[in-house]
Design a protein around this motif. Structure first.
Motif, PDB file in Angstrom:
ATOM      1  N   ASP A   5      19.778 -36.816  39.475  1.00 44.45           N
ATOM      2  CA  ASP A   5      19.391 -36.796  40.886  1.00 44.45           C
ATOM      3  C   ASP A   5      20.323 -35.954  41.750  1.00 44.45           C
ATOM      4  O   ASP A   5      19.989 -35.624  42.883  1.00 44.45           O
ATOM      5  N   HIS A   6      21.475 -35.566  41.206  1.00 43.34           N
ATOM      6  CA  HIS A   6      22.401 -34.708  41.957  1.00 43.34           C
ATOM      7  C   HIS A   6      22.030 -33.223  41.819  1.00 43.34           C
ATOM      8  O   HIS A   6      22.655 -32.375  42.449  1.00 43.34           O
ATOM      9  N   LEU A   7      21.025 -32.926  41.025  1.00 39.42           N
ATOM     10  CA  LEU A   7      20.534 -31.560  40.870  1.00 39.42           C
ATOM     11  C   LEU A   7      19.282 -31.372  41.731  1.00 39.42           C
ATOM     12  O   LEU A   7      18.633 -32.339  42.116  1.00 39.42           O
ATOM     13  N   ASP A   8      18.936 -30.127  42.021  1.00 40.64           N
ATOM     14  CA  ASP A   8      17.683 -29.825  42.704  1.00 40.64           C
ATOM     15  C   ASP A   8      16.562 -29.873  41.666  1.00 40.64           C
ATOM     16  O   ASP A   8      16.487 -28.995  40.799  1.00 40.64           O
ATOM     17  N   VAL A   9      15.717 -30.865  41.743  1.00 37.71           N
ATOM     18  CA  VAL A   9      14.652 -31.058  40.763  1.00 37.71           C
ATOM     19  C   VAL A   9      13.470 -30.157  41.106  1.00 37.71           C
ATOM     20  O   VAL A   9      12.926 -30.217  42.210  1.00 37.71           O
ATOM     21  N   LEU A  10      13.083 -29.317  40.159  1.00 42.42           N
ATOM     22  CA  LEU A  10      11.945 -28.422  40.315  1.00 42.42           C
ATOM     23  C   LEU A  10      10.681 -29.011  39.700  1.00 42.42           C
ATOM     24  O   LEU A  10       9.583 -28.816  40.207  1.00 42.42           O
ATOM     25  N   VAL A  11      10.844 -29.707  38.559  1.00 44.52           N
ATOM     26  CA  VAL A  11       9.724 -30.333  37.856  1.00 44.52           C
ATOM     27  C   VAL A  11      10.192 -31.688  37.351  1.00 44.52           C
ATOM     28  O   VAL A  11      11.262 -31.790  36.748  1.00 44.52           O
ATOM     29  N   ASP A  12       9.395 -32.706  37.599  1.00 44.22           N
ATOM     30  CA  ASP A  12       9.657 -34.058  37.097  1.00 44.22           C
ATOM     31  C   ASP A  12       8.302 -34.635  36.704  1.00 44.22           C
ATOM     32  O   ASP A  12       7.512 -35.008  37.571  1.00 44.22           O
ATOM     33  N   GLU A  13       8.016 -34.652  35.398  1.00 49.81           N
ATOM     34  CA  GLU A  13       6.718 -35.106  34.904  1.00 49.81           C
ATOM     35  C   GLU A  13       6.918 -36.134  33.797  1.00 49.81           C
ATOM     36  O   GLU A  13       7.817 -35.970  32.959  1.00 49.81           O
ATOM     37  N   GLU A  14       6.075 -37.153  33.804  1.00 55.80           N
ATOM     38  CA  GLU A  14       6.096 -38.157  32.753  1.00 55.80           C
ATOM     39  C   GLU A  14       4.663 -38.522  32.390  1.00 55.80           C
ATOM     40  O   GLU A  14       3.813 -38.647  33.268  1.00 55.80           O
ATOM     41  N   GLY A  15       4.419 -38.667  31.099  1.00 58.80           N
ATOM     42  CA  GLY A  15       3.102 -39.080  30.640  1.00 58.80           C
ATOM     43  C   GLY A  15       2.888 -38.692  29.198  1.00 58.80           C
ATOM     44  O   GLY A  15       3.614 -37.870  28.648  1.00 58.80           O
ATOM     45  N   ASP A  16       1.920 -39.317  28.584  1.00 55.17           N
ATOM     46  CA  ASP A  16       1.581 -39.042  27.184  1.00 55.17           C
ATOM     47  C   ASP A  16       2.786 -39.154  26.262  1.00 55.17           C
ATOM     48  O   ASP A  16       2.930 -38.413  25.291  1.00 55.17           O
ATOM     49  N   GLY A  17       3.704 -40.069  26.588  1.00 55.46           N
ATOM     50  CA  GLY A  17       4.848 -40.323  25.720  1.00 55.46           C
ATOM     51  C   GLY A  17       5.990 -39.339  25.850  1.00 55.46           C
ATOM     52  O   GLY A  17       6.892 -39.334  25.021  1.00 55.46           O
ATOM     53  N   GLU A  18       5.972 -38.505  26.908  1.00 52.01           N
ATOM     54  CA  GLU A  18       7.067 -37.556  27.118  1.00 52.01           C
ATOM     55  C   GLU A  18       7.486 -37.553  28.584  1.00 52.01           C
ATOM     56  O   GLU A  18       6.671 -37.795  29.474  1.00 52.01           O
ATOM     57  N   ALA A  19       8.761 -37.252  28.796  1.00 51.52           N
ATOM     58  CA  ALA A  19       9.294 -37.036  30.150  1.00 51.52           C
ATOM     59  C   ALA A  19       9.898 -35.646  30.168  1.00 51.52           C
ATOM     60  O   ALA A  19      10.614 -35.249  29.241  1.00 51.52           O
TER      61      ALA A  19
END
Length: 171
Positions: A150-164
Motif C-alpha cells: 500500500d506504500h506503492l502507487d498501485v496501477l493494477v489490483d485484480e483478484e479472481g479465478d484463483g489469482e491475485a
C-alpha cells in the motif's frame, strides 16, 4: 512437487509478458535493470531482455534455468541466470527498475521485493489466491497484495479465478 522434473518435461517456452501486463506492456520500461523472481523457464525474463532491459533471473530449479538459457540463446538476448533457493531470501544487489514475481508467494519476502525497487521502479506480482478458488496454504487472502504494497502507487489490483495480480510503482 519436484520442479526440476516438471520443467524438464515441459520444454522451452515462448517469451511473453506476465499475464497481468498483456495489453499493458507500455508500463514496462525499455531500459534499465529487471529482476525475474522464481523465473521458472525464463519466458518473462527473456521477454524483458528483448525489450532492452538488463535482466537477472532467479530460480531454485536448475532445469528451469537451463530452459531459460536455451530460450535466451534462441532469441539472441542475454540474461544473468541465478540458481538460488528463495527460502534463503532474495539476493542483495543493486536496485531494479522492474521486479517481476509470478506464482511464488512468500509474504515474509514482500518487504524485500519493495526494497529492491529503484525510485520509480515497477513491481509486477501474481500469486495464487483464495478469491474465486478454494483455500490452501499457498494462496493469498483477499487484499493481501494491496495491503502489503500500500506504500506503492498501485496501477493494477485484480483478484479472481484463483489469482491475485498487482502492478505498482515505487514513489
Amino acid at each position: 512437487m519436484d520442479w526440476n522434473d516438471r520443467f524438464a518435461a515441459s520444454g522451452v517456452g515462448r517469451p511473453g509478458p506476465p499475464s497481468v501486463l498483456v495489453g499493458r506492456e507500455d508500463v514496462v520500461p525499455t531500459t534499465g535493470r529487471a529482476l525475474d523472481v522464481a523465473c521458472g523457464r525464463g519466458t518473462v525474463a527473456v521477454w524483458l531482455a528483448a525489450r532492452g532491459l538488463a535482466v537477472d533471473a532467479i530460480d531454485a530449479a536448475a532445469a528451469g534455468l537451463a530452459l531459460g538459457r536455451e530460450l535466451a540463446d534462441a532469441e539472441g538476448v542475454s540474461v544473468r541466470w541465478i540458481e538460488a533457493d528463495l527460502d534463503d531470501g532474495l539476493p542483495v544487489g543493486p536496485a531494479y527498475d522492474v521486479v517481476v514475481c509470478q506464482r511464488f508467494r512468500d509474504p515474509l519476502l514482500y518487504p524485500a521485493f519493495a526494497g529492491l525497487l529503484a525510485p520509480g521502479g515497477l513491481l509486477v506480482m501474481t500469486v495464487l489466491s483464495t478469491v474465486g478458488d478454494t483455500g490452501g496454504r499457498f494462496r493469498a487472502a483477499p487484499g493481501e497484495l494491496r495491503a502489503a504494497f500500500d506504500h506503492l502507487d498501485v496501477l493494477v489490483d485484480e483478484e479472481g479465478d484463483g489469482e491475485a495480480h498487482l502492478v505498482a510503482r515505487l514513489r
